[in-house]
Design a protein around this motif. Structure first.
Motif, PDB file in Angstrom:
ATOM      1  N   SER A 154      52.096  23.559 123.866  1.00 31.38           N
ATOM      2  CA  SER A 154      52.064  23.147 125.266  1.00 31.38           C
ATOM      3  C   SER A 154      51.512  24.258 126.160  1.00 31.38           C
ATOM      4  O   SER A 154      50.664  24.011 127.035  1.00 31.38           O
ATOM      5  CB  SER A 154      53.474  22.769 125.729  1.00 31.38           C
ATOM      6  N   LYS A 155      51.949  25.496 125.913  1.00 29.79           N
ATOM      7  CA  LYS A 155      51.498  26.606 126.746  1.00 29.79           C
ATOM      8  C   LYS A 155      50.031  26.954 126.509  1.00 29.79           C
ATOM      9  O   LYS A 155      49.370  27.532 127.375  1.00 29.79           O
ATOM     10  CB  LYS A 155      52.379  27.838 126.514  1.00 29.79           C
ATOM     11  N   LEU A 156      49.515  26.585 125.326  1.00 34.13           N
ATOM     12  CA  LEU A 156      48.117  26.863 125.007  1.00 34.13           C
ATOM     13  C   LEU A 156      47.209  25.663 125.268  1.00 34.13           C
ATOM     14  O   LEU A 156      46.019  25.714 124.959  1.00 34.13           O
ATOM     15  CB  LEU A 156      47.983  27.292 123.541  1.00 34.13           C
ATOM     16  N   ASP A 157      47.765  24.613 125.838  1.00 31.29           N
ATOM     17  CA  ASP A 157      46.966  23.420 126.117  1.00 31.29           C
ATOM     18  C   ASP A 157      45.774  23.790 127.006  1.00 31.29           C
ATOM     19  O   ASP A 157      45.943  24.384 128.073  1.00 31.29           O
ATOM     20  CB  ASP A 157      47.831  22.366 126.815  1.00 31.29           C
ATOM     21  N   GLY A 158      44.580  23.458 126.544  1.00 27.51           N
ATOM     22  CA  GLY A 158      43.380  23.753 127.311  1.00 27.51           C
ATOM     23  C   GLY A 158      42.762  25.109 127.034  1.00 27.51           C
ATOM     24  O   GLY A 158      41.667  25.418 127.515  1.00 27.51           O
ATOM     25  N   VAL A 159      43.456  25.964 126.252  1.00 20.06           N
ATOM     26  CA  VAL A 159      42.914  27.281 125.907  1.00 20.06           C
ATOM     27  C   VAL A 159      41.893  27.119 124.783  1.00 20.06           C
ATOM     28  O   VAL A 159      42.162  26.465 123.773  1.00 20.06           O
ATOM     29  CB  VAL A 159      44.042  28.242 125.474  1.00 20.06           C
ATOM     30  N   LEU A 160      40.724  27.703 124.954  1.00 21.35           N
ATOM     31  CA  LEU A 160      39.633  27.572 123.987  1.00 21.35           C
ATOM     32  C   LEU A 160      39.961  28.264 122.666  1.00 21.35           C
ATOM     33  O   LEU A 160      40.757  29.207 122.622  1.00 21.35           O
ATOM     34  CB  LEU A 160      38.353  28.171 124.567  1.00 21.35           C
ATOM     35  N   ASP A 161      39.322  27.779 121.593  1.00 14.71           N
ATOM     36  CA  ASP A 161      39.578  28.320 120.258  1.00 14.71           C
ATOM     37  C   ASP A 161      39.427  29.838 120.209  1.00 14.71           C
ATOM     38  O   ASP A 161      40.265  30.539 119.627  1.00 14.71           O
ATOM     39  CB  ASP A 161      38.624  27.691 119.236  1.00 14.71           C
ATOM     40  N   GLU A 162      38.357  30.357 120.803  1.00 14.13           N
ATOM     41  CA  GLU A 162      38.093  31.793 120.708  1.00 14.13           C
ATOM     42  C   GLU A 162      39.108  32.643 121.470  1.00 14.13           C
ATOM     43  O   GLU A 162      39.177  33.862 121.285  1.00 14.13           O
ATOM     44  CB  GLU A 162      36.679  32.120 121.199  1.00 14.13           C
ATOM     45  N   GLU A 163      39.918  31.983 122.295  1.00 16.66           N
ATOM     46  CA  GLU A 163      40.939  32.711 123.066  1.00 16.66           C
ATOM     47  C   GLU A 163      42.351  32.505 122.493  1.00 16.66           C
ATOM     48  O   GLU A 163      43.328  32.952 123.091  1.00 16.66           O
ATOM     49  CB  GLU A 163      40.906  32.254 124.529  1.00 16.66           C
ATOM     50  N   ARG A 164      42.433  31.868 121.327  1.00 17.30           N
ATOM     51  CA  ARG A 164      43.739  31.561 120.730  1.00 17.30           C
ATOM     52  C   ARG A 164      44.112  32.557 119.628  1.00 17.30           C
ATOM     53  O   ARG A 164      44.836  32.236 118.694  1.00 17.30           O
ATOM     54  CB  ARG A 164      43.745  30.120 120.199  1.00 17.30           C
ATOM     55  N   THR A 165      43.598  33.779 119.735  1.00 16.40           N
ATOM     56  CA  THR A 165      43.881  34.804 118.724  1.00 16.40           C
ATOM     57  C   THR A 165      45.358  35.182 118.736  1.00 16.40           C
ATOM     58  O   THR A 165      46.018  35.178 119.774  1.00 16.40           O
ATOM     59  CB  THR A 165      43.031  36.055 118.963  1.00 16.40           C
ATOM     60  N   ALA A 166      45.853  35.506 117.552  1.00 13.00           N
ATOM     61  CA  ALA A 166      47.276  35.814 117.403  1.00 13.00           C
ATOM     62  C   ALA A 166      47.490  36.605 116.122  1.00 13.00           C
ATOM     63  O   ALA A 166      46.576  36.740 115.300  1.00 13.00           O
ATOM     64  CB  ALA A 166      48.099  34.525 117.363  1.00 13.00           C
ATOM     65  N   ARG A 167      48.699  37.107 115.985  1.00  9.08           N
ATOM     66  CA  ARG A 167      49.040  37.777 114.736  1.00  9.08           C
ATOM     67  C   ARG A 167      50.532  37.605 114.453  1.00  9.08           C
ATOM     68  O   ARG A 167      51.333  37.511 115.391  1.00  9.08           O
ATOM     69  CB  ARG A 167      48.696  39.275 114.771  1.00  9.08           C
ATOM     70  N   PHE A 168      50.833  37.548 113.190  1.00 11.97           N
ATOM     71  CA  PHE A 168      52.215  37.680 112.756  1.00 11.97           C
ATOM     72  C   PHE A 168      52.464  39.168 112.547  1.00 11.97           C
ATOM     73  O   PHE A 168      51.635  39.871 111.963  1.00 11.97           O
ATOM     74  CB  PHE A 168      52.461  36.957 111.423  1.00 11.97           C
ATOM     75  N   ARG A 169      53.598  39.659 113.030  1.00  3.92           N
ATOM     76  CA  ARG A 169      53.950  41.064 112.846  1.00  3.92           C
ATOM     77  C   ARG A 169      55.343  41.154 112.227  1.00  3.92           C
ATOM     78  O   ARG A 169      56.225  40.375 112.574  1.00  3.92           O
ATOM     79  CB  ARG A 169      53.917  41.800 114.183  1.00  3.92           C
ATOM     80  N   CYS A 170      55.504  42.107 111.328  1.00  3.49           N
ATOM     81  CA  CYS A 170      56.788  42.293 110.642  1.00  3.49           C
ATOM     82  C   CYS A 170      57.123  43.777 110.583  1.00  3.49           C
ATOM     83  O   CYS A 170      56.252  44.601 110.285  1.00  3.49           O
ATOM     84  CB  CYS A 170      56.711  41.738 109.220  1.00  3.49           C
ATOM     85  N   VAL A 171      58.363  44.111 110.871  1.00  2.00           N
ATOM     86  CA  VAL A 171      58.871  45.463 110.656  1.00  2.00           C
ATOM     87  C   VAL A 171      60.063  45.380 109.708  1.00  2.00           C
ATOM     88  O   VAL A 171      60.980  44.586 109.921  1.00  2.00           O
ATOM     89  CB  VAL A 171      59.291  46.144 111.972  1.00  2.00           C
ATOM     90  N   LEU A 172      60.022  46.177 108.643  1.00  2.00           N
ATOM     91  CA  LEU A 172      61.139  46.293 107.712  1.00  2.00           C
ATOM     92  C   LEU A 172      61.849  47.613 107.971  1.00  2.00           C
ATOM     93  O   LEU A 172      61.192  48.653 108.117  1.00  2.00           O
ATOM     94  CB  LEU A 172      60.644  46.284 106.261  1.00  2.00           C
ATOM     95  N   ALA A 173      63.156  47.572 108.022  1.00  2.00           N
ATOM     96  CA  ALA A 173      63.955  48.791 108.126  1.00  2.00           C
ATOM     97  C   ALA A 173      64.796  48.911 106.870  1.00  2.00           C
ATOM     98  O   ALA A 173      65.443  47.948 106.454  1.00  2.00           O
ATOM     99  CB  ALA A 173      64.847  48.747 109.367  1.00  2.00           C
ATOM    100  N   VAL A 174      64.776  50.089 106.264  1.00  2.00           N
ATOM    101  CA  VAL A 174      65.588  50.355 105.081  1.00  2.00           C
ATOM    102  C   VAL A 174      66.675  51.337 105.487  1.00  2.00           C
ATOM    103  O   VAL A 174      66.392  52.446 105.951  1.00  2.00           O
ATOM    104  CB  VAL A 174      64.744  50.943 103.939  1.00  2.00           C
ATOM    105  N   ALA A 175      67.918  50.911 105.330  1.00  2.00           N
ATOM    106  CA  ALA A 175      69.054  51.748 105.745  1.00  2.00           C
ATOM    107  C   ALA A 175      70.044  51.882 104.600  1.00  2.00           C
ATOM    108  O   ALA A 175      70.196  50.978 103.779  1.00  2.00           O
ATOM    109  CB  ALA A 175      69.750  51.134 106.967  1.00  2.00           C
ATOM    110  N   ALA A 176      70.700  53.020 104.576  1.00  2.00           N
ATOM    111  CA  ALA A 176      71.760  53.260 103.601  1.00  2.00           C
ATOM    112  C   ALA A 176      72.756  54.223 104.225  1.00  2.00           C
ATOM    113  O   ALA A 176      72.381  55.044 105.058  1.00  2.00           O
ATOM    114  CB  ALA A 176      71.188  53.852 102.309  1.00  2.00           C
ATOM    115  N   PRO A 177      74.031  54.131 103.854  1.00  2.00           N
ATOM    116  CA  PRO A 177      75.036  55.030 104.413  1.00  2.00           C
ATOM    117  C   PRO A 177      74.649  56.494 104.192  1.00  2.00           C
ATOM    118  O   PRO A 177      74.297  56.893 103.082  1.00  2.00           O
ATOM    119  CB  PRO A 177      76.297  54.666 103.626  1.00  2.00           C
ATOM    120  N   GLY A 178      74.653  57.281 105.267  1.00  2.00           N
ATOM    121  CA  GLY A 178      74.346  58.701 105.148  1.00  2.00           C
ATOM    122  C   GLY A 178      72.880  59.045 105.042  1.00  2.00           C
ATOM    123  O   GLY A 178      72.522  60.203 104.859  1.00  2.00           O
ATOM    124  N   GLN A 179      72.002  58.030 105.134  1.00  2.00           N
ATOM    125  CA  GLN A 179      70.556  58.255 105.020  1.00  2.00           C
ATOM    126  C   GLN A 179      69.886  57.951 106.353  1.00  2.00           C
ATOM    127  O   GLN A 179      70.378  57.136 107.139  1.00  2.00           O
ATOM    128  CB  GLN A 179      69.956  57.341 103.945  1.00  2.00           C
TER     129      GLN A 179
END
Length: 201
Positions: free
Chosen positions: A105-130
């Motif tokens: 709905s928010k992209l209604d009317g937005v041209l194909d070349e302006e619909r660029t996007a990315r999926f982004r992921c951050v992984l955090a590795v945690a351990a007690p005392g580390q």
């Protein structure tokens, strides 16, 4: 078989991690398996902050090494939305269908070349005392005008990957793992921290 604990209740994310880690000899466990009542509030304003919050809280509670993931969709025409609010973009209960409808709905009317996007992921590795360490990955694409494909979860049906000419939801789990933001982040983790992976038993 070695065990790895992923700090999530999300079935879709769990399946992604299983696809990525099972071939390496890891059994993936999530909070649904070992601490179903645990729900860590994500109060950060970035993917990295939220991943660290989740990883450290669960690692402390369970006294073991944990991987937490925070990820989402960034759409350039929407100034980076939905970003860290990807899971609840439409408000209230998490609904993939409602979230996609809001984006379209928010992209209604937005041209194909302006619909660029990315999926982004951050992984955090945690351990007690580390010291908690983070790794990130992304996948570039653009937003379709309608849903395509039946696989995956979240925004996968409207995220088109030009390099393979398919939406994320048209990929098999293995195809998705090869190019996804989560797969790329996990490959960074594996390259940089083999000793952490070896500790997860």
């Amino acid at each position: 078989m070695k065990r790895v604990i992923i700090a999530t209740q999300n079935k879709g994310k769990a399946k992604d991690f299983e696809t990525l880690l099972s071939p390496l000899g890891y059994k993936v466990l999530t909070l649904r398996d070992i601490a179903e009542e645990m729900d860590v509030e994500e109060t950060g304003i970035t993917f990295e902050e939220n991943a660290i919050i989740k990883a450290e809280a669960v690692a402390e509670a369970l006294q073991t090494t944990v991987i937490a993931d925070d990820s989402g969709l960034e759409i350039d025409a929407l100034n980076g939305e939905p970003g860290v609010y990807s899971a609840r973009y439409a408000g209230g209960e998490k609904s993939d269908y409602a979230n996609i409808d809001k984006v379209l709905s928010k992209l209604d009317g937005v041209l194909d070349e302006e619909r660029t996007a990315r999926f982004r992921c951050v992984l955090a590795v945690a351990a007690p005392g580390q010291k908690t360490i983070t790794f990130s990955g992304s996948c570039e694409g653009h937003i379709l005008h309608e849903r395509r494909g039946e696989n995956g979860f979240g925004y996968d049906p409207i995220f088109f990957v030009p390099t393979i000419n398919k939406s994320m939801a048209e990929l098999s789990p293995e195809e998705k793992a090869a190019i996804s933001h989560r797969g790329n982040a996990l490959r960074e983790l594996k390259r940089a921290m083999p000793k952490w992976m070896g500790d997860m038993e």
